[in-house]
Design a protein around this motif. Structure first.
Motif, PDB file in Angstrom:
ATOM      1  N   SER A 284       0.818  -1.215   0.000  1.00 23.68           N
ATOM      2  CA  SER A 284       0.000   0.000   0.000  1.00 23.68           C
ATOM      3  C   SER A 284       0.846   1.257   0.000  1.00 23.68           C
ATOM      4  O   SER A 284       0.361   2.346  -0.310  1.00 23.68           O
ATOM      5  N   GLY A 285       2.099   1.119   0.365  1.00 16.22           N
ATOM      6  CA  GLY A 285       2.992   2.263   0.390  1.00 16.22           C
ATOM      7  C   GLY A 285       2.948   3.019   1.707  1.00 16.22           C
ATOM      8  O   GLY A 285       2.239   2.643   2.650  1.00 16.22           O
ATOM      9  N   PHE A 286       3.705   4.099   1.756  1.00 15.77           N
ATOM     10  CA  PHE A 286       3.814   4.898   2.975  1.00 15.77           C
ATOM     11  C   PHE A 286       2.697   5.927   3.067  1.00 15.77           C
ATOM     12  O   PHE A 286       2.166   6.386   2.051  1.00 15.77           O
ATOM     13  N   LEU A 287       2.377   6.292   4.284  1.00 16.67           N
ATOM     14  CA  LEU A 287       1.446   7.390   4.542  1.00 16.67           C
ATOM     15  C   LEU A 287       2.226   8.589   5.071  1.00 16.67           C
ATOM     16  O   LEU A 287       3.154   8.428   5.868  1.00 16.67           O
ATOM     17  N   SER A 288       1.827   9.785   4.635  1.00 16.00           N
ATOM     18  CA  SER A 288       2.440  10.983   5.206  1.00 16.00           C
ATOM     19  C   SER A 288       1.894  11.193   6.617  1.00 16.00           C
ATOM     20  O   SER A 288       0.894  10.581   7.028  1.00 16.00           O
ATOM     21  N   GLU A 289       2.536  12.066   7.370  1.00 16.99           N
ATOM     22  CA  GLU A 289       2.085  12.320   8.740  1.00 16.99           C
ATOM     23  C   GLU A 289       0.678  12.908   8.763  1.00 16.99           C
ATOM     24  O   GLU A 289      -0.153  12.521   9.596  1.00 16.99           O
ATOM     25  N   ALA A 290       0.403  13.797   7.811  1.00 17.89           N
ATOM     26  CA  ALA A 290      -0.924  14.414   7.759  1.00 17.89           C
ATOM     27  C   ALA A 290      -1.987  13.376   7.415  1.00 17.89           C
ATOM     28  O   ALA A 290      -3.089  13.379   7.976  1.00 17.89           O
ATOM     29  N   GLU A 291      -1.697  12.461   6.482  1.00 17.16           N
ATOM     30  CA  GLU A 291      -2.651  11.409   6.107  1.00 17.16           C
ATOM     31  C   GLU A 291      -2.896  10.447   7.265  1.00 17.16           C
ATOM     32  O   GLU A 291      -4.018   9.985   7.477  1.00 17.16           O
ATOM     33  N   PHE A 292      -1.843  10.171   8.029  1.00 19.29           N
ATOM     34  CA  PHE A 292      -2.000   9.262   9.161  1.00 19.29           C
ATOM     35  C   PHE A 292      -2.862   9.898  10.252  1.00 19.29           C
ATOM     36  O   PHE A 292      -3.744   9.243  10.822  1.00 19.29           O
ATOM     37  N   ILE A 293      -2.630  11.200  10.535  1.00 18.65           N
ATOM     38  CA  ILE A 293      -3.426  11.890  11.547  1.00 18.65           C
ATOM     39  C   ILE A 293      -4.891  11.955  11.123  1.00 18.65           C
ATOM     40  O   ILE A 293      -5.807  11.815  11.940  1.00 18.65           O
ATOM     41  N   ALA A 294      -5.121  12.129   9.816  1.00 17.64           N
ATOM     42  CA  ALA A 294      -6.491  12.187   9.298  1.00 17.64           C
ATOM     43  C   ALA A 294      -7.106  10.803   9.142  1.00 17.64           C
ATOM     44  O   ALA A 294      -8.255  10.699   8.691  1.00 17.64           O
ATOM     45  N   GLN A 295      -6.362   9.750   9.498  1.00 15.70           N
ATOM     46  CA  GLN A 295      -6.825   8.368   9.427  1.00 15.70           C
ATOM     47  C   GLN A 295      -7.229   7.962   8.004  1.00 15.70           C
ATOM     48  O   GLN A 295      -8.191   7.217   7.790  1.00 15.70           O
ATOM     49  N   GLN A 296      -6.478   8.445   7.016  1.00 13.59           N
ATOM     50  CA  GLN A 296      -6.724   8.095   5.621  1.00 13.59           C
ATOM     51  C   GLN A 296      -5.912   6.840   5.265  1.00 13.59           C
ATOM     52  O   GLN A 296      -4.997   6.871   4.456  1.00 13.59           O
ATOM     53  N   TYR A 297      -6.296   5.737   5.888  1.00 11.14           N
ATOM     54  CA  TYR A 297      -5.517   4.515   5.742  1.00 11.14           C
ATOM     55  C   TYR A 297      -5.725   3.816   4.399  1.00 11.14           C
ATOM     56  O   TYR A 297      -4.962   2.910   4.044  1.00 11.14           O
ATOM     57  N   ASP A 298      -6.773   4.207   3.655  1.00 10.68           N
ATOM     58  CA  ASP A 298      -7.062   3.525   2.403  1.00 10.68           C
ATOM     59  C   ASP A 298      -6.314   4.114   1.213  1.00 10.68           C
ATOM     60  O   ASP A 298      -6.563   3.743   0.068  1.00 10.68           O
ATOM     61  N   ILE A 299      -5.389   5.021   1.473  1.00 10.28           N
ATOM     62  CA  ILE A 299      -4.611   5.626   0.392  1.00 10.28           C
ATOM     63  C   ILE A 299      -3.532   4.649  -0.080  1.00 10.28           C
ATOM     64  O   ILE A 299      -2.856   4.007   0.726  1.00 10.28           O
ATOM     65  N   VAL A 300      -3.371   4.546  -1.401  1.00 11.31           N
ATOM     66  CA  VAL A 300      -2.325   3.712  -2.002  1.00 11.31           C
ATOM     67  C   VAL A 300      -1.328   4.632  -2.693  1.00 11.31           C
ATOM     68  O   VAL A 300      -1.694   5.377  -3.615  1.00 11.31           O
ATOM     69  N   SER A 301      -0.088   4.616  -2.249  1.00 11.84           N
ATOM     70  CA  SER A 301       0.918   5.523  -2.802  1.00 11.84           C
ATOM     71  C   SER A 301       1.152   5.253  -4.282  1.00 11.84           C
ATOM     72  O   SER A 301       1.192   6.167  -5.097  1.00 11.84           O
ATOM     73  N   ASN A 302       1.321   3.982  -4.616  1.00 16.16           N
ATOM     74  CA  ASN A 302       1.562   3.595  -6.003  1.00 16.16           C
ATOM     75  C   ASN A 302       1.065   2.166  -6.184  1.00 16.16           C
ATOM     76  O   ASN A 302       1.597   1.253  -5.555  1.00 16.16           O
ATOM     77  N   PRO A 303       0.049   1.926  -7.040  1.00 15.18           N
ATOM     78  CA  PRO A 303      -0.498   0.568  -7.186  1.00 15.18           C
ATOM     79  C   PRO A 303       0.514  -0.460  -7.674  1.00 15.18           C
ATOM     80  O   PRO A 303       0.300  -1.662  -7.511  1.00 15.18           O
ATOM     81  N   SER A 304       1.607   0.016  -8.278  1.00 12.09           N
ATOM     82  CA  SER A 304       2.611  -0.935  -8.793  1.00 12.09           C
ATOM     83  C   SER A 304       3.613  -1.368  -7.737  1.00 12.09           C
ATOM     84  O   SER A 304       4.457  -2.226  -8.006  1.00 12.09           O
ATOM     85  N   ASP A 305       3.536  -0.790  -6.529  1.00 13.41           N
ATOM     86  CA  ASP A 305       4.470  -1.185  -5.471  1.00 13.41           C
ATOM     87  C   ASP A 305       4.233  -2.645  -5.074  1.00 13.41           C
ATOM     88  O   ASP A 305       3.093  -3.084  -4.893  1.00 13.41           O
ATOM     89  N   GLY A 306       5.303  -3.360  -4.891  1.00 11.63           N
ATOM     90  CA  GLY A 306       5.207  -4.775  -4.507  1.00 11.63           C
ATOM     91  C   GLY A 306       6.456  -5.506  -4.949  1.00 11.63           C
ATOM     92  O   GLY A 306       7.527  -4.923  -5.100  1.00 11.63           O
ATOM     93  N   GLY A 307       6.327  -6.788  -5.146  1.00 11.70           N
ATOM     94  CA  GLY A 307       7.480  -7.549  -5.579  1.00 11.70           C
ATOM     95  C   GLY A 307       7.200  -9.034  -5.577  1.00 11.70           C
ATOM     96  O   GLY A 307       6.092  -9.487  -5.275  1.00 11.70           O
ATOM     97  N   GLU A 308       8.221  -9.787  -5.922  1.00  9.59           N
ATOM     98  CA  GLU A 308       8.132 -11.236  -5.926  1.00  9.59           C
ATOM     99  C   GLU A 308       9.521 -11.817  -5.699  1.00  9.59           C
ATOM    100  O   GLU A 308      10.543 -11.173  -5.985  1.00  9.59           O
TER     101      GLU A 308
END
Length: 322
Positions: A259-283
């Protein structure tokens, strides 16, 4: 300088009487002692019962049998060892390709780099890795195929090499199995774990076991799912009454999305459903082949093992500008 002592006449008389009595008794005590020492005495039977010490392993080694492992409800190999062996585990959140942190005796818990992991005589710690020297991914363990294990705390057993500063976990898998065994478990956030084992047992000539495992979970944030597919195989063939050849194969393929990282402002606002970049991941794909030659030598076993390991990694992770 002179020191003078004054002794009254009654005290002096008492001292003289006591000295005379002691001198008079001294020969009598000596004669009694000589008489007693010349006599033969038979002592009563003394029985000492004790348990012989097991010197096959260091005193800091704890053995965990198959029954204990089967009774533990675990969600991953890390959780299994945490409950069975009492090691401290800090679970990583980047999927099955990242080794979680395992801490023993206060040593660094950086991807279990100070704790040696061996499976069927093969070291799992990777001497060269982008994360750290001694990187150890316990995801290679096939939980249903584990027969038993020993955990040694501290570098008291030199068998396990230079990554056993904090200790070592020595795992032995099942050598043979009659019939088929199915294990299914599940949980919240789409967690599911299915494994099947089948094999054969020819007592005189050998045996074998083959396993397939699939595990997945969705995570508590969007685009945070991961999955693991494992193959396990072991084949034994008796060459003589004392010598056995042992073949092993391990295949582990893990995929995950982040899901990627959350900024401090997004975390305080409880915006946990934000995805930084959908391509983040790996195998990650890991293959391991092994051949062992075992020979019985009286009460011990001589074992020579040749193994090969291949790893293929692909990682994508976006770091926010702020």
């Amino acid at each position: 300088m002179r020191i003078l002592f004054r002794v009254s006449a009654p005290c002096a008389l008492a001292l003289m009487v006591c000295s005379t009595a002691l001198c008079a008794q001294q020969p009598t005590i000596a004669r009694d002692t000589l008489a007693d020492s010349s006599r033969a005495r038979r002592l009563a039977t003394v029985t000492i019962a004790t348990t012989p010490a097991d010197k096959a392993a260091p005193a800091t080694t704890r053995h965990i049998d198959a029954r204990t492992l089967r009774l533990i409800p675990s969600t991953s190999p890390y959780d299994l060892l945490r409950q069975a062996a009492g090691v401290e585990v800090h679970v990583q959140g980047q999927g099955p390709g990242f080794a979680s942190d395992v801490a023993v005796r206060g040593f660094s818990s950086d991807h279990a780099t100070d704790l040696a992991l061996w499976v069927d005589g093969v070291p799992i710690n990777e001497p060269i890795n982008g994360h750290a020297e001694g990187y150890s991914d316990w995801s290679v363990l096939f939980p249903a195929a584990i027969q038993d294990l020993d955990i040694t705390r501290g570098p008291s057993n030199v068998l396990f090499g230079n990554f056993a500063y904090a200790g070592a976990v020595n795992v032995r898998t099942l050598e043979r199995l009659r019939g088929t065994q199915l294990d299914v478990s599940g949980g919240s956030f789409g967690a599911a774990d299915v494994s099947v084992l089948t094999g054969f047992d020819h007592a005189a000539s050998g045996g074998g076991i083959f396993g397939l495992r699939y595990a997945r979970e969705e995570g508590f944030r969007p685009n945070g799912d991961n999955s693991t597919i494992q193959l396990h195989g072991r084949l034994l063939r008796a060459l003589s009454d004392r010598t056995t050849i042992d073949l092993g194969l391990e295949v582990n393929r893990g995929q995950w999305r982040s899901s990627g990282f959350l900024s401090e402002a997004e975390f305080i606002a409880q915006q946990y459903d934000i995805v930084s970049n959908p391509s983040d991941g790996g195998e990650k794909l890991r293959l391991q082949e092994r051949v062992s030659l075992r020979t019985s030598l009286g009460s011990g076993i001589w074992r020579t093992t040749l193994y090969s390991t291949q790893n293929d990694w692909h990682l994508f992770l976006t770091i926010p500008p702020d």
